[in-house]
Motif scaffolding. Structure first.
Motif, PDB file in Angstrom:
ATOM      1  N   ARG A   1       0.840  -1.202   0.000  1.00 50.61           N
ATOM      2  CA  ARG A   1       0.000   0.000   0.000  1.00 50.61           C
ATOM      3  C   ARG A   1       0.874   1.251   0.000  1.00 50.61           C
ATOM      4  NH1 ARG A   1      -3.462  -2.324   4.885  1.00 50.61           N
ATOM      5  NH2 ARG A   1      -3.511  -4.385   3.951  1.00 50.61           N
ATOM      6  N   GLN A   2       1.973   1.189   0.744  1.00 52.58           N
ATOM      7  CA  GLN A   2       2.900   2.325   0.790  1.00 52.58           C
ATOM      8  C   GLN A   2       3.537   2.572  -0.573  1.00 52.58           C
ATOM      9  OE1 GLN A   2       5.527   1.121   3.948  1.00 52.58           O
ATOM     10  NE2 GLN A   2       4.091   1.696   5.563  1.00 52.58           N
TER      11      GLN A   2
ATOM     12  N   GLU B   1       1.067   4.474  -2.598  1.00 52.37           N
ATOM     13  CA  GLU B   1       1.055   5.883  -2.175  1.00 52.37           C
ATOM     14  C   GLU B   1       2.229   6.643  -2.786  1.00 52.37           C
ATOM     15  OE1 GLU B   1      -0.991   5.544   2.284  1.00 52.37           O
ATOM     16  OE2 GLU B   1       1.183   5.366   2.069  1.00 52.37           O
ATOM     17  N   GLU B   2       3.409   6.008  -2.783  1.00 54.69           N
ATOM     18  CA  GLU B   2       4.608   6.638  -3.340  1.00 54.69           C
ATOM     19  C   GLU B   2       4.470   6.860  -4.842  1.00 54.69           C
ATOM     20  OE1 GLU B   2       7.641   3.959  -2.114  1.00 54.69           O
ATOM     21  OE2 GLU B   2       7.457   4.496   0.014  1.00 54.69           O
ATOM     22  N   ALA B   3       3.783   5.944  -5.526  1.00 57.00           N
ATOM     23  CA  ALA B   3       3.569   6.101  -6.968  1.00 57.00           C
ATOM     24  C   ALA B   3       2.728   7.350  -7.256  1.00 57.00           C
ATOM     25  CB  ALA B   3       2.892   4.855  -7.538  1.00 57.00           C
ATOM     26  N   PHE B   4       1.716   7.597  -6.427  1.00 51.47           N
ATOM     27  CA  PHE B   4       0.900   8.802  -6.616  1.00 51.47           C
ATOM     28  C   PHE B   4       1.698  10.064  -6.314  1.00 51.47           C
ATOM     29  CE2 PHE B   4      -2.897   6.004  -6.439  1.00 51.47           C
ATOM     30  CZ  PHE B   4      -3.493   6.465  -7.609  1.00 51.47           C
ATOM     31  N   ILE B   5       2.572  10.011  -5.328  1.00 50.83           N
ATOM     32  CA  ILE B   5       3.434  11.159  -5.032  1.00 50.83           C
ATOM     33  C   ILE B   5       4.292  11.491  -6.252  1.00 50.83           C
ATOM     34  CG2 ILE B   5       5.394  11.938  -3.637  1.00 50.83           C
ATOM     35  CD1 ILE B   5       4.149  10.323  -1.291  1.00 50.83           C
TER      36      ILE B   5
ATOM     37  N   ASP C   1     -10.489   9.380  -6.032  1.00 52.68           N
ATOM     38  CA  ASP C   1     -10.331   8.823  -7.370  1.00 52.68           C
ATOM     39  C   ASP C   1      -9.717   7.428  -7.314  1.00 52.68           C
ATOM     40  OD1 ASP C   1     -11.161  11.315  -8.616  1.00 52.68           O
ATOM     41  OD2 ASP C   1      -9.232  12.101  -7.941  1.00 52.68           O
ATOM     42  N   CYS C   2      -8.889   7.196  -6.287  1.00 53.35           N
ATOM     43  CA  CYS C   2      -8.314   5.869  -6.082  1.00 53.35           C
ATOM     44  C   CYS C   2      -8.405   5.505  -4.610  1.00 53.35           C
ATOM     45  CB  CYS C   2      -6.852   5.821  -6.535  1.00 53.35           C
ATOM     46  SG  CYS C   2      -6.071   4.211  -6.244  1.00 53.35           S
ATOM     47  N   VAL C   3      -8.886   4.313  -4.331  1.00 49.89           N
ATOM     48  CA  VAL C   3      -8.952   3.792  -2.967  1.00 49.89           C
ATOM     49  C   VAL C   3      -7.934   2.663  -2.851  1.00 49.89           C
ATOM     50  CG1 VAL C   3     -10.409   2.721  -1.201  1.00 49.89           C
ATOM     51  CG2 VAL C   3     -11.403   4.370  -2.822  1.00 49.89           C
ATOM     52  N   ILE C   4      -6.962   2.845  -1.973  1.00 46.24           N
ATOM     53  CA  ILE C   4      -5.926   1.832  -1.725  1.00 46.24           C
ATOM     54  C   ILE C   4      -6.343   1.071  -0.477  1.00 46.24           C
ATOM     55  CG2 ILE C   4      -3.476   1.449  -1.272  1.00 46.24           C
ATOM     56  CD1 ILE C   4      -3.026   4.323  -2.481  1.00 46.24           C
ATOM     57  N   CYS C   5      -6.568  -0.225  -0.608  1.00 46.97           N
ATOM     58  CA  CYS C   5      -7.150  -0.948   0.523  1.00 46.97           C
ATOM     59  C   CYS C   5      -6.864  -2.447   0.425  1.00 46.97           C
ATOM     60  CB  CYS C   5      -8.650  -0.709   0.601  1.00 46.97           C
ATOM     61  SG  CYS C   5      -9.568  -1.201  -0.877  1.00 46.97           S
ATOM     62  N   ASP C   6      -7.277  -3.153   1.450  1.00 48.47           N
ATOM     63  CA  ASP C   6      -7.111  -4.601   1.512  1.00 48.47           C
ATOM     64  C   ASP C   6      -8.076  -5.304   0.551  1.00 48.47           C
ATOM     65  OD1 ASP C   6      -5.814  -6.783   3.489  1.00 48.47           O
ATOM     66  OD2 ASP C   6      -7.835  -7.428   2.971  1.00 48.47           O
TER      67      ASP C   6
ATOM     68  N   LEU D   1      -6.933   7.716  -1.510  1.00 49.15           N
ATOM     69  CA  LEU D   1      -7.246   7.408  -0.108  1.00 49.15           C
ATOM     70  C   LEU D   1      -6.684   6.047   0.253  1.00 49.15           C
ATOM     71  CD1 LEU D   1      -9.022   7.590   2.583  1.00 49.15           C
ATOM     72  CD2 LEU D   1     -10.779   6.404   1.263  1.00 49.15           C
ATOM     73  N   THR D   2      -6.026   5.965   1.403  1.00 52.87           N
ATOM     74  CA  THR D   2      -5.611   4.671   1.945  1.00 52.87           C
ATOM     75  C   THR D   2      -6.538   4.325   3.097  1.00 52.87           C
ATOM     76  OG1 THR D   2      -3.307   5.111   1.360  1.00 52.87           O
ATOM     77  CG2 THR D   2      -3.727   3.350   2.936  1.00 52.87           C
TER      78      THR D   2
END
Length: 800
Positions: free
Chosen positions: A271-272, A275-279, A364-369, A291-292
């Motif tokens: 997940r991290q 997140e880094e890819a979006f940064i 726009d993107c949900v990062i989740c399990d 969103l995470t």
């Protein structure tokens, strides 16, 4: 293609969002009532006559104030003529002087006295019914229509009907008033979509160059989304699979081929990476809200994650403040990370978990399990109420979804909790004690089916247990709702949800399941076991329009494509490693057997092979074992024979701090050799990114086969009957996946160099070698310490 001025929302979400107020309450009373509400609906609907049409889908698409609204929902019932009630103990209240031949019925369950419920009881209930009535009247040319609220008392099963006759003009005015209150959100969506889509179209790949295979993967992902298909991709370490899937999906979203991204994974570390890819993409100008989702227990501010307004100040009045909190964060932030969510939750005094669920609607993107999309018990129903969503699912580390989905679609009960609670409630709660006793007796009865064996397997689902479980849940509700803090409450609450899960999973039971009973010491285990999750995963994937399943280890890909619910027309691809194969030295020690029966004789040889592998270069190494016992035996012998070497060993249970401490020992430029001992398939064999000099090699001891057990043998027998591939599906493929994951820790970048030593004679078998990556084609067989040292001396000299 989706226009930025298209607003798609369900009737329920629209009404509840605009009109919500008051406290957040997910206490037992609230949760159980939601479950009972479904049963109440069904009971009322079945009691009606032939003129009652239940669960009617209504859709309305129209232009309003510059937007195209697409609103849909399911009316509880439509009555096609004026009727009287045929339900016992009902109480009817008719409002208005006219009667229509059409009536929209909205059913609500309650524990409140029906005498206390009047026409002003709940604004949201009327609003939902009125919206359905407006859509139906508009589409059928009605000048007026009856709108009815049917309240069903959960305890007495009495029914109260409150009916209004409402003109179309009045309904249209009400409907537009609801939309007017939503326009501020529609305007935000339109403005943001315009900004997001323009920046997505202009976005360039956030790195200077594509690695080998990276552009190919990105193109395949884009086409999969555009064509509303599924893709199964093995993308070896180093391709950069996260950015290679997210970048084309962002581009596709900007062009209207999808409306929301769900980036699904099983591990925090991946997940991290997302997140880094979006940064990275934001640094190139992308405006995108991600969103995470953090689990409720982890993000809750309170000591106990209990959303009770009497206990939690964030729950009390939550809905009075949450829309202001949403506008604030949406206007000021693009990355909804844990820290950001906590900051705004404290600022506006709202529940951080429920706040994040609301944010997911606007992200726009949900990062989740995985479970937020696939698990039938906890998936995000607010998104997937209707299978008509232009969502894209990106499933990272998809190999983990096989066993995870089996557990999602399975349900287990043990006898022991029923017996222990029966003793606690004896002479205190006779109804609950009686219900517990019946289930305990049932478990004793089925235990006898095991006879001399420790288990019993049957293909049929034991239907009678569900009746007993429903009875227990019904008898427990009042105690759980009103006697919190009493002895046995916490344990009964946990058991209640275990029973509920079992009943829900029973609705999925088919020929891909078995039920087994297992004697476990003095306990009895009853499990509905999903052997083949492919159908249920395929159905769950229909909650979106496209899905990409990817992993560094998705081999053999035909197996993963089948078991993860792929269809014949779905694409699959095996991408080559982008790294110079000469940078990895693959050795196979095929003269040692690590089979369970031979392990005791292998310990000393394994010790010497580890030493030989780590002598020619000062560096960091990890040795992966098939079990903790094997690891500990070798560790003790290594420590005794080579006492001067720095060692670190994985513990059976480790806190986050202990895991971090373990990995922090792997320094980038080590001044002395470090050897880590770890377990294959454990926390250090996946998702660990030790780049450069932080890891010089890995020794993999054994072929990783799961321990022989009842469940694995049940899977084996099932697939032997289905395709004669039982051993491969149950043992070989899962085992070799662990081997490939562990080995993949070594080469993480194009500059990395290292070794992998595979210890086991089975690595020389064709059935195992055919699963090897193509980059392992230059493996070398070794059979002595001297051979290993000589080979590595040459390897490290040539890699300087």
């Amino acid at each position: 293609m989706n226009d930025k001025n298209d607003i798609k929302i369900s009737v329920r979400n629209l009404v509840e969002f605009v009109l919500r107020s008051g406290d957040l309450d997910t206490s037992f009373r609230s949760t159980s009532r939601a479950v009972e509400g479904t049963r109440a609906h069904q009971k009322v609907q079945k009691s009606k006559g032939e003129n009652y049409e239940a669960e009617v889908m209504l859709r309305h698409s129209f232009k309003y104030r510059g937007f195209v609204f697409k609103i849909e929902g399911r009316a509880d019932g439509i009555i096609k003529e004026a009727i009287g009630s045929n339900v016992k103990n009902d109480e009817n209240l008719a409002l208005g002087s006219h009667t229509s031949l059409i009536c929209i019925d909205e059913i609500k369950s309650t524990m409140k006295s029906l005498e206390a419920i009047d026409e002003n009881y709940n604004e949201v209930h009327w609003a939902q019914a009125k919206c359905y009535a407006y859509i139906y009247s508009l589409q059928n040319g009605l000048k007026n229509i009856d709108v009815q609220l049917t309240y069903f008392h959960l305890e007495t099963e009495a029914v109260k009907n409150i009916k209004k006759n409402i003109s179309f003009v009045e309904l249209e005015e009400f409907f537009h008033n609801i939309l007017d209150k939503y326009i501020v959100w529609a305007n935000f969506t339109s403005k943001w979509s315009n900004i997001r889509n323009n920046t997505a179209k202009d976005l360039v790949f956030p790195f200077d160059n594509y690695r080998t295979g990276q552009r190919d993967l990105a193109i395949l992902v884009y086409r999969t989304i555009r064509d509303k298909k599924k893709l199964f991709a093995q993308a070896p370490t180093g391709i950069g699979k996260t950015i290679s899937t997210l970048f084309p999906t962002v581009k596709a979203l900007g062009e209207g081929h999808t409306t929301k991204i769900f980036y699904l994974t099983a591990k925090t570390i991946t997940r991290q990476v997302a997140e880094e890819a979006f940064i990275k993409m934001r640094q190139k100008g992308l405006k995108f809200k991600s969103l995470t989702l953090i689990a409720k227990d982890k993000i809750c501010f309170k000591e106990e994650s209990r959303c009770d307004p009497e206990y939690c100040e964030y729950a009390k009045g939550h809905f009075n403040r949450v829309n202001d909190a949403l506008l604030d964060i949406l206007n000021n932030e693009d990355e909804f990370s844990r820290n950001v969510i906590e900051k705004y939750s404290r600022k506006h005094n709202v529940c951080p978990f429920e706040f994040s669920l609301d944010l997911a609607i606007w992200a726009d993107c949900v990062i989740c399990d995985f479970n937020y999309v696939f698990d039938p018990r906890v998936y995000l129903r607010r998104f997937f109420e209707f299978n008509s969503n232009d969502y894209t699912f990106l499933i990272d580390e998809a190999h983990n979804l096989v066993d995870r989905s089996r557990e999602m679609f399975s349900a287990t009960l043990y006898k022991k909790p029923f017996l222990e609670l029966k003793k606690i409630f004896k002479d205190k709660e006779p109804k609950i004690e009686k219900a517990l006793d019946k289930i305990n007796s049932y478990m004793l009865k089925i235990k006898k089916l095991c006879k001399e064996e420790h288990f019993y397997i049957q293909k049929e689902m034991p239907n009678d247990i569900c009746y007993l479980l429903n009875s227990l849940m019904a008898d427990s509700e009042e105690f759980l709702a009103t006697k919190q803090g009493n002895e046995g409450h916490k344990e009964l609450l946990e058991l209640f949800f275990d029973c509920l899960a079992y009943v829900r999973i029973s609705e999925l039971y088919d020929d891909k399941y078995v039920t087994y009973i297992e004697k476990n010491n003095k306990d009895v285990k009853l499990k509905m076991f999903c052997l083949d999750p492919s159908y249920l995963l395929r159905e769950a994937a229909k909650r979106g329009k496209s899905a990409v399943f990817f992993s560094a280890t998705l081999s053999p890909i035909e197996y993963f494509k089948e078991i993860l619910g792929g269809d014949m027309e779905d694409n699959s691809v095996l991408l080559p490693s982008p790294f110079d194969k000469r940078n990895l030295c693959i050795m196979i020690a095929g003269n040692i057997s690590t089979r369970y029966k031979d392990r005791e004789n292998s310990y000393n040889e394994v010790v010497d092979y580890i030493k030989a592998s780590t002598t020619e270069k000062q560096g960091n190494y990890i040795v992966f074992f098939p079990s903790y016992k094997y690891m500990n035996e070798v560790y003790e012998r290594f420590l005794e024979k080579y006492p001067g070497i720095n060692l670190v060993i994985q513990a059976n249970i480790m806190t986050e701090e202990e895991r971090e401490e373990y990995l922090n020992k792997f320094h980038n430029n080590p001044k002395e050799t470090l050897i880590g001992f770890a377990v294959m398939g454990g926390i250090f064999s996946e998702g660990v990114d030790l780049k450069g000099e932080r890891l010089s090699g890995a020794v993999v001891v054994g072929v990783g086969l799961p321990k022989i057990c009842l469940e694995r043998n049940i899977i084996k027998n099932y697939f032997n009957e289905k395709n004669n591939m039982g051993f491969n599906y149950a043992y070989l493929y899962p085992g070799m996946n662990k081997v490939l994951q562990a080995s993949g820790r070594v080469i993480r970048t194009e500059k990395d160099k290292g070794l992998v030593l595979l210890i086991d004679d089975r690595f020389t078998y064709k059935s195992y070698k055919r699963i090897f990556p193509k980059s392992w084609g230059y493996n070398i067989h070794v059979s002595s310490e001297n051979q290993i040292r000589t080979l590595l001396m040459s390897f490290w000299r040539n890699r300087k």
